[in-house]
Design a protein around this motif. Structure first.
Motif, mmCIF file in Angstrom:
data_model
loop_
_atom_site.group_PDB
_atom_site.id
_atom_site.type_symbol
_atom_site.label_atom_id
_atom_site.label_comp_id
_atom_site.label_asym_id
_atom_site.label_seq_id
_atom_site.Cartn_x
_atom_site.Cartn_y
_atom_site.Cartn_z
ATOM 1 N N PHE A 172 -5.943 3.881 1.137
ATOM 2 C CA PHE A 172 -4.535 4.243 1.218
ATOM 3 C C PHE A 172 -4.309 5.249 2.342
ATOM 4 O O PHE A 172 -5.218 6.005 2.706
ATOM 5 N N PRO A 173 -3.101 5.306 2.893
ATOM 6 C CA PRO A 173 -2.836 6.233 3.995
ATOM 7 C C PRO A 173 -2.743 7.689 3.564
ATOM 8 O O PRO A 173 -2.890 8.590 4.391
ATOM 9 N N GLY A 213 -9.159 -4.199 6.606
ATOM 10 C CA GLY A 213 -9.551 -5.104 7.686
ATOM 11 C C GLY A 213 -10.921 -5.698 7.445
ATOM 12 O O GLY A 213 -11.172 -6.867 7.776
ATOM 13 N N GLY A 214 -11.834 -4.911 6.848
ATOM 14 C CA GLY A 214 -13.144 -5.455 6.502
ATOM 15 C C GLY A 214 -13.041 -6.573 5.485
ATOM 16 O O GLY A 214 -13.714 -7.610 5.605
ATOM 17 N N LEU A 272 0.828 -1.209 0.000
ATOM 18 C CA LEU A 272 0.000 0.000 0.000
ATOM 19 C C LEU A 272 0.862 1.258 0.000
ATOM 20 O O LEU A 272 0.602 2.210 -0.757
ATOM 21 N N ALA A 273 1.890 1.281 0.836
ATOM 22 C CA ALA A 273 2.750 2.467 0.918
ATOM 23 C C ALA A 273 3.490 2.702 -0.394
ATOM 24 O O ALA A 273 3.563 3.839 -0.888
ATOM 25 N N LEU A 321 -5.634 4.503 9.922
ATOM 26 C CA LEU A 321 -6.932 4.038 10.429
ATOM 27 C C LEU A 321 -7.881 3.696 9.283
ATOM 28 O O LEU A 321 -8.639 2.716 9.363
ATOM 29 N N GLY A 322 -7.858 4.481 8.220
ATOM 30 C CA GLY A 322 -8.692 4.182 7.059
ATOM 31 C C GLY A 322 -8.327 2.855 6.418
ATOM 32 O O GLY A 322 -9.203 2.003 6.192
#
Length: 670
Positions: A138-139, A177-178, A111-112, A170-171
């Motif tokens: 994404f962060p 996570g879902g 992701l990063a 957190l997003g």
């Protein structure tokens, strides 16, 4: 004193379960904290990335050989019984799915990296914006030119005067996570479904389960150690391997003072002329692994023979093609494996068709027994996971039909890797075929949206690469550890394991973030810390670039024909294996051929197969049974030795050895 102990009231079953869960959570916490630092910062080898996870089994050995004997002597009523040990081991096995290639070796790092690339590459970002995916994935912002501080500092190391941007993640935690919640629910539902069929109806070997049960087996004659640990042959095998690996490790730290027993071979200088110069590199060089020799002893002979036979047969085929019938495209082997995956998945479902029908019947009718209720729960759990995955993919703008295809491939990968591990016992294995991107390239690019092509690459990382430690395969063994558990208890365990993995996503995810934001280079000099995980989503970016150009990259050969060949060959082998008792080949050999795993293990499997064949030939079933502890000792000896050489560098750092001094040791040639 003995009468006083006997007079003490027994500990209730509910309290015993509670104690086991607490111990399991404590062990899981150790795995989630220790694994990222061991695997990437200290770079001392992977301790969770297999179906015999080193960290989990080492903790269990400490529990059954040190802690429980002390409890038996000092506090007998609180000693752990088999059911408690089975629950603890199950939790540790499931906890081992999270830290490495089961999930977190890939997800935050990919992701990063992709987030940073999107802000730096205008054409890539422009194509990605057409996907219209939710911002929570994404962060940082994914628009070209926007700052991406959370992603950049994750990849490069956080400045000393800045704090970790927890809120930026957190997003991604909530969104991804879902998805993983539904993935884990699907996988545990699948484990619950296939376990009765494979254990009771098809009677698969489950070699790893036999080892795991032997490690926690309790003595019924008053001994503080289980039966396996009282067998002399077990200790001979364990000591032999431990000493060899001890010398090997000491040679790294003291190369001039301690000799190492060589376990590698390299014949590259021998094969320098045609046609043998084209011999596959894994035939000319490699290493022997005692753990794989030990596991092969418990593997069905037809399967172990097929693994090394197909490796040698395809090596000969590659030599002939390169020397006499060029050109040779090694990607054709991937297509053969893709066809084999499809054929084997169909075969597995066909063999268990009556059981699947029974699951469906129990879901739509009122349960009349605990077994029917178990079938109902397992089927509904499985469907809940599939439905949640489909809904999540549609939420991120994947086309519904494509999302259905992704969910189908995820199911096939989970089913097949669970079957392979149950049938072969291979601890190091992965499904390296039938990539979503590979199959998508067979169709016109105009059929797909930007979101569909991008997430095809994500699915490859989460499922094909993630099948190295798949939750369904691990869960099948974790649920089966307690053979006396009733259907209702097994269903409760499955949901407990889902909870354990989700807790691990949060805790171990935080450990990965903290480690990576504070370190840019490992103690062995590697940068970035997790190069393999950082590049995992590169396939998603590549698919997006090809889609933006209006055409997928084409293979220089007839790819559909090679997939069809693999499907036909695997189907024929499957039919022969089911209908001809003396047929020597199994299609799993084709499914694994020329993967990293068969390249690594083929000679060890050959040695294990040879030893087992000789024992059965000259000693019969009696000698085979007597040799079981010896080969289990080979496995345990390598596990303990590997754990030792993971602990030593950590202890050296704790005792004040500077990382740069440790680096000089760790990068010594071996």
């Amino acid at each position: 004193m003995g009468r006083q102990k006997d007079a003490q009231p027994p500990v209730s079953r509910t309290l015993r379960v509670f104690v086991a869960i607490l111990i399991g959570l404590l062990g899981s916490l150790i795995i989630w904290v220790a694994t990222p630092y061991n695997n990437f910062l200290i770079d001392a080898g992977f301790i969770s990335d297999s179906y015999l996870p080193i960290g989990a089994l080492f903790l269990m050995l400490l529990l059954v050989m040190v802690v429980n004997p002390l409890l038996l002597k000092l506090a007998h009523r609180w000693s752990l019984d088999y059911r408690q040990l089975a629950l603890i081991m199950g939790m540790l096995l499931m906890a081992s799915v999270i830290p490495g290639q089961g999930l977190l070796r890939m997800l935050p790092y990919g992701l990063a990296r992709t987030n940073w690339h999107l802000t730096q590459q205008e054409s890539l970002s422009s194509a990605f914006q057409q996907a219209e995916t939710p911002d929570e994935l994404f962060p940082d912002s994914t628009k070209f030119g926007d700052p991406a501080p959370a992603s950049y500092t994750f990849l490069q190391e956080l400045p000393a005067d800045e704090s970790i941007p927890w809120s930026a993640w957190l997003g991604p935690l909530a969104s991804w996570g879902g998805l993983m919640l539904f993935v884990f629910i699907m996988m545990m539902g699948l484990s619950m479904i296939v376990l009765p069929q494979w254990q009771r109806n098809e009677r698969l070997a489950f070699p790893l389960l036999e080892l795991e049960r032997s490690l926690i087996e309790q003595s019924d004659s008053g001994h503080i150690l289980g039966p396996l640990f009282r067998r002399r042959s077990f200790w001979i095998g364990a000591a032999l391997v431990f000493v060899i690996q001890l010398l090997y490790g000491l040679n790294i730290y003291f190369p001039s003072g301690v000799p190492a027993i060589p376990l590698q071979w390299n014949l590259n200088d021998v094969f320098t002329e045609e046609p043998l110069v084209y011999l596959h590199h894994t035939i000319k060089s490699g290493q022997i692994y005692f753990l794989l020799i030990g596991v092969t002893f418990f593997m069905p002979t037809r399967i172990s023979f097929s693994i090394w036979f197909f490796q040698l047969a395809y090596a000969a085929y590659a030599v002939i093609r390169q020397a006499y019938l060029p050109p040779w495209h090694q990607d054709t082997v991937v297509d053969h494996r893709t066809g084999a995956m499809i054929a084997l998945s169909i075969g597995i479902i066909w063999l268990g068709r009556r059981h699947w029908y029974e699951i469906i019947r129990c879901m739509i009718s009122r349960p009349a027994s605990d077994e029917h209720r178990y079938n109902r729960v397992s089927g509904l759990t499985f469907l809940l996971g599939l439905g949640g995955m489909f809904a999540w993919l549609v939420w991120v703008n994947v086309q519904p039909l494509v999302a259905l295809g992704f969910v189908t491939i995820a199911f096939m990968v989970s089913l097949l890797i669970s079957r392979i591990v149950a049938e072969t016992g291979l601890p190091f294995v992965r499904i390296d075929s039938a990539h979503a991107t590979q199959l998508m390239r067979l169709l016109p690019v105009g059929w797909f949206t930007a979101a569909s092509v991008f997430f095809s690459g994500i699915m490859v990382s989460l499922f094909q690469f993630g099948s190295r430690v798949n939750a369904a395969a691990m869960g099948t063994h974790a649920i089966a550890l307690d053979p006396d558990a009733n259907p209702r208890a097994r269903a409760r365990m499955a949901w407990l394991f889902v909870l354990v993995m989700m807790i691990g996503v949060v805790i171990c995810g935080a450990v990965h973030l903290g480690m990576n934001y504070n370190h840019s280079i490992s103690f062995a000099g590697d940068a970035p810390l997790n190069s393999g995980g950082t590049t995992q989503f590169a396939g998603a970016e590549q698919m997006l670039r090809e889609w933006d150009k209006g055409a997928f990259n084409e293979k220089p050969y007839n790819q559909p024909a090679h997939i069809a060949f693999g499907l036909a060959l695997a189907g024929a082998l499957q039919w022969a294996a089911m209908n001809l008792p003396k047929w020597p080949l199994h299609p799993v050999g084709l499914l694994l051929v020329f993967t990293f795993y068969s390249n690594t293990m083929w000679l060890s499997v050959l040695l294990g197969w040879s030893l087992k064949s000789l024992i059965l030939r000259f000693g019969g079933a009696g000698l085979y049974r007597r040799a079981i502890p010896l080969f289990m000792g080979l496995i345990v000896g390598e596990i303990v030795a590997t754990a030792l050489w993971s602990i030593v560098p950590a202890m050296m750092i704790f005792m004040g050895v500077a990382p740069q001094d440790l680096q000089k040791v760790l990068v010594q040639p071996t």
